[in-house]
Design a protein around this motif. Structure first.
Motif, PDB file in Angstrom:
ATOM      1  N   GLU A 254       0.838  -1.191   0.000  1.00 41.81           N
ATOM      2  CA  GLU A 254       0.000   0.000   0.000  1.00 41.81           C
ATOM      3  C   GLU A 254       0.875   1.244   0.000  1.00 41.81           C
ATOM      4  O   GLU A 254       2.021   1.208   0.438  1.00 41.81           O
ATOM      5  CB  GLU A 254      -0.923   0.009   1.235  1.00 41.81           C
ATOM      6  N   ARG A 255       0.300   2.351  -0.479  1.00 37.12           N
ATOM      7  CA  ARG A 255       1.017   3.618  -0.406  1.00 37.12           C
ATOM      8  C   ARG A 255       1.077   4.053   1.056  1.00 37.12           C
ATOM      9  O   ARG A 255       0.078   4.057   1.757  1.00 37.12           O
ATOM     10  CB  ARG A 255       0.328   4.678  -1.246  1.00 37.12           C
ATOM     11  N   THR A 256       2.267   4.423   1.508  1.00 31.26           N
ATOM     12  CA  THR A 256       2.476   4.741   2.918  1.00 31.26           C
ATOM     13  C   THR A 256       3.043   6.150   3.036  1.00 31.26           C
ATOM     14  O   THR A 256       4.252   6.348   2.871  1.00 31.26           O
ATOM     15  CB  THR A 256       3.444   3.735   3.552  1.00 31.26           C
ATOM     16  N   PRO A 450     -10.257  15.733  -1.132  1.00 33.91           N
ATOM     17  CA  PRO A 450     -10.814  14.517  -1.738  1.00 33.91           C
ATOM     18  C   PRO A 450     -11.868  14.812  -2.807  1.00 33.91           C
ATOM     19  O   PRO A 450     -12.082  13.993  -3.710  1.00 33.91           O
ATOM     20  CB  PRO A 450     -11.430  13.775  -0.542  1.00 33.91           C
ATOM     21  N   GLY A 479      -2.736   8.929  -5.597  1.00 34.93           N
ATOM     22  CA  GLY A 479      -3.283   7.794  -4.874  1.00 34.93           C
ATOM     23  C   GLY A 479      -2.912   7.756  -3.412  1.00 34.93           C
ATOM     24  O   GLY A 479      -3.169   6.768  -2.733  1.00 34.93           O
ATOM     25  N   THR A 480      -2.319   8.857  -2.909  1.00 35.10           N
ATOM     26  CA  THR A 480      -1.957   8.903  -1.493  1.00 35.10           C
ATOM     27  C   THR A 480      -3.211   8.962  -0.622  1.00 35.10           C
ATOM     28  O   THR A 480      -4.258   9.446  -1.047  1.00 35.10           O
ATOM     29  CB  THR A 480      -1.070  10.125  -1.203  1.00 35.10           C
ATOM     30  N   SER A 481      -3.085   8.483   0.610  1.00 36.35           N
ATOM     31  CA  SER A 481      -4.192   8.619   1.567  1.00 36.35           C
ATOM     32  C   SER A 481      -4.065   9.899   2.371  1.00 36.35           C
ATOM     33  O   SER A 481      -4.930  10.207   3.189  1.00 36.35           O
ATOM     34  CB  SER A 481      -4.214   7.419   2.521  1.00 36.35           C
ATOM     35  N   SER A 482      -2.982  10.658   2.128  1.00 39.71           N
ATOM     36  CA  SER A 482      -2.736  11.921   2.846  1.00 39.71           C
ATOM     37  C   SER A 482      -2.772  13.071   1.856  1.00 39.71           C
ATOM     38  O   SER A 482      -1.799  13.290   1.124  1.00 39.71           O
ATOM     39  CB  SER A 482      -1.377  11.872   3.553  1.00 39.71           C
ATOM     40  N   PRO A 488      -5.596  12.299  -3.532  1.00 43.80           N
ATOM     41  CA  PRO A 488      -6.025  10.978  -3.046  1.00 43.80           C
ATOM     42  C   PRO A 488      -7.012  10.257  -3.958  1.00 43.80           C
ATOM     43  O   PRO A 488      -8.099   9.864  -3.544  1.00 43.80           O
ATOM     44  CB  PRO A 488      -6.655  11.308  -1.691  1.00 43.80           C
ATOM     45  N   LYS A 490      -8.535   7.172  -6.225  1.00 45.26           N
ATOM     46  CA  LYS A 490      -8.584   5.714  -6.192  1.00 45.26           C
ATOM     47  C   LYS A 490      -8.387   5.198  -7.616  1.00 45.26           C
ATOM     48  O   LYS A 490      -8.453   5.962  -8.585  1.00 45.26           O
ATOM     49  CB  LYS A 490      -9.927   5.230  -5.639  1.00 45.26           C
TER      50      LYS A 490
END
Length: 604
Positions: A254-256, A450, A479-482, A488, A490
């Motif tokens: 996963e992207r971290t 988002p 695609g980052t969650s931050s 971000p 999907k």
């Protein structure tokens, strides 16, 4: 008596099966995909089929992911027997695809299924496990479904009825992920919407050990037998690569945000992009995924909390000293060890690196195409690294295009970058270029960022329905969650783009970070989407975003009610300008050229 029943009775009585009998058993028990069937029937013996039957819940097939891991482990034992002693025991159960049908019809489980769930848990004892999807279409030669379905970790603690309920909830969650947005979009873009897809499940013991109240493996990761994405100039794509982290392998796929797994080129395992200990520390892993047994949770903790709990021998494999920082502290009279996680000891273990390369190339040879794997590792009592293989799947094969890279006319070049990312040589026509203004994105409210990603998804769907070829340029990480690090999106938001570029913008702290080997990365590879970076360094010869302003921005015309995005997300129509993305894999070069718009009035 049915033919299948006769074969089952023959199997259970210990008799040898004929070829056609093995094929029938494979079709009813494992898979009907012709290429996977051929490999299984070739290599599996009667005891392998009996093992599957003993570890199976319900009827139906066990699906693609389960077949892949069983086949890979069998091939290692048969083709590379010298490594069998380094292969950790395999503890997996299989929930047949007919149980999914049972769930669809009844939204509950039969008494037989519940009883067999109890047998499964009795086999695992109190060891944690993970429930993973194993669809009949998944991890196959045609469709990988990378990261599309959910995997659910279970700590498996407490009373028997609590543990059974935890398993049921996990199974329900994976089943429901069949209808998540990314999975639906994946099936749509590949013409699978009306294909019969049955969901089997793979239940695997989590490799690891207790460290305090936590449970985790020493290290885990993923590997590819072929890696055309060069992050170092001298890399050999044929050698393959690994992406390794301390703890659970979820951080490897996963992207971290703010975290960096260890990337290993298997013919230069000791090679590094970073010259000093300080640089290696800066681009290292700061957080670790673990199972919290006391609170029955899959969670992320800071490395500093875990270091005192790590076994002493294991520390040498996953931790390094920041000697630069230690020297500065010593000069100030405040010496203390400064440790960081970069899995340097694993990368420097020549025997383990050689084993991984040989395993990957053997699997590639047997599958007839490149493969990727997921694995965990522990240090054995013999001082050697031992491996547990959890997944193996074939990767997409593509054909190289031959063309001559045009030179000159730099005024028509949007960008010219080197050694950032490359899949294959090709020339890609472009009709639409979507450019996210980095400054305006930075100024856009954090809580609404988002929404910008969702708008990109709307653009993706709109132009895909018209068959237009699109390229996306986004600031920072895609695609980052931050959201402070990038956009971000999907997979479903970018599924129909032909190319995606992460763009550096240091004024706002946006830096590309191509996540080689992550699920997002593999999704783009499978879809043949170019994924690259435009950096603010010597790798970028030309980048002229202002050149885009000479072309027609159609955003406001198509989405007049989305004015808040109009100045931030620009949508340039370059369909009449012979726009091309040119990729030269041998040179590691990507060039985007757009012919200037001709003023017809002036021309006359």
């Amino acid at each position: 008596m049915s033919e299948l029943k006769k074969v089952r009775e023959k199997l259970e009585s210990g008799q040898t099966l004929e070829f056609q009998e093995k094929r029938l058993l494979c079709n009813e028990l494992m898979t009907r995909e012709p290429r996977m069937e051929k490999l299984i029937v070739k290599w599996f013996d009667e005891e392998d089929y009996r093992t599957v039957l003993r570890h199976k819940v319900g009827d139906g097939v066990i699906g693609g992911k389960a077949c892949g891991v069983l086949l890979a482990r069998k091939l290692i034992k048969e083709k590379l027997p010298e490594y069998e002693s380094l292969l950790l025991p395999h503890h997996s159960w299989f929930i047949g695809s007919d149980v999914f049908a049972e769930y669809l019809w009844e939204e509950t489980f039969s008494e037989r299924t519940k009883r067999e769930f109890g047998d499964l848990l009795a086999h695992l004892g109190d060891d944690p496990y993970v429930v993973r999807s194993s669809s009949t279409l998944e991890d196959g030669f045609d469709h990988a479904f990378t990261g599309k379905y959910e995997s659910v970790f279970c700590t498996n603690q407490g009373k028997k009825d609590e543990r059974i309920e935890e398993l049921k909830v996990a199974v329900f969650r994976v089943y429901k992920s069949v209808w998540n947005e990314s999975a639906v979009e994946y099936r749509r873009t590949r013409g699978l919407t009306h294909t019969d897809e049955r969901m089997a499940l793979l239940v695997q013991r989590v490799e690891g050990m207790r460290m305090g109240s936590y449970y985790l493996p020493l290290a885990a990761g993923m590997g590819c037998s072929y890696n055309p994405y060069k992050w170092m100039e001298q890399m050999n794509p044929e050698a393959g690569m690994l992406r390794i982290v301390l703890g659970l392998g979820t951080r490897a796929v996963e992207r971290t945000p703010g975290d960096y797994p260890r990337l290993i080129d298997l013919d230069r395992a000791r090679g590094s992009l970073y010259a000093s200990a300080g640089e290696r520390h800066k681009y290292s892993q700061r957080q670790v995924d673990v199972l919290d047994l006391e609170n029955a949770a899959h969670k992320t903790i800071w490395l500093e909390e875990l270091i005192p709990l790590l076994p002493e021998r294991g520390k040498k494999l996953v931790l390094s000293h920041d000697t630069d920082a230690e020297q500065r502290l010593q000069e100030m009279g405040r010496y203390r060890p400064v440790l960081f996680a970069d899995c340097q000891g694993i990368a420097h273990d020549s025997d383990f690196m050689n084993m991984m390369q040989r395993i990957l190339k053997m699997l590639e040879s047997e599958y007839g195409r490149p493969v990727d794997i997921e694995f965990a590792m522990e240090e054995g009592g013999d001082g050697k690294i031992h491996l547990n293989l959890f997944q193996c799947r074939p990767l997409r094969q593509v054909t190289e295009q031959k063309f001559v890279m045009p030179e000159g006319n730099e005024e028509e070049v949007l960008f010219d970058v080197r050694r950032t990312s490359m899949w294959r040589s090709k020339e890609e026509k472009l009709d639409i270029i979507v450019w996210v203004d980095p400054q305006k994105y930075y100024e856009y409210p954090y809580a609404k960022k988002p929404d910008a990603a969702h708008m990109i998804g709307v653009i993706n769907q709109y132009f895909s329905q018209q068959g237009r070829h699109m390229m996306l340029l986004v600031p920072g990480r895609c695609g980052t969650s931050s959201p402070e690090l990038g956009v971000p999106v999907k997979y479903s938001d970018v599924s129909c783009f032909s190319a995606i570029c992460e763009v550096a913008y240091s004024k706002a702290g946006y830096n590309p970070s191509l996540s080689y080997g992550s699920h997002m990365f593999q999704e783009l590879v499978e879809a043949d989407i170019y994924y690259g970076a435009i950096n603010e360094n010597s790798k970028t010869k030309i980048y002229r975003p202002d050149y885009l302003n000479t072309f027609h921005d159609v955003f406001g015309e198509i989405w007049p009610d989305k004015a808040e995005f109009g100045n931030m997300i620009r949508v340039f129509d370059v369909s009449e300008n012979h726009a091309r993305l040119l990729l030269d894999a041998k040179e590691g070069r990507a060039v985007c050229r757009i012919k200037k718009t001709v003023d017809r009035k002036t021309e006359k």
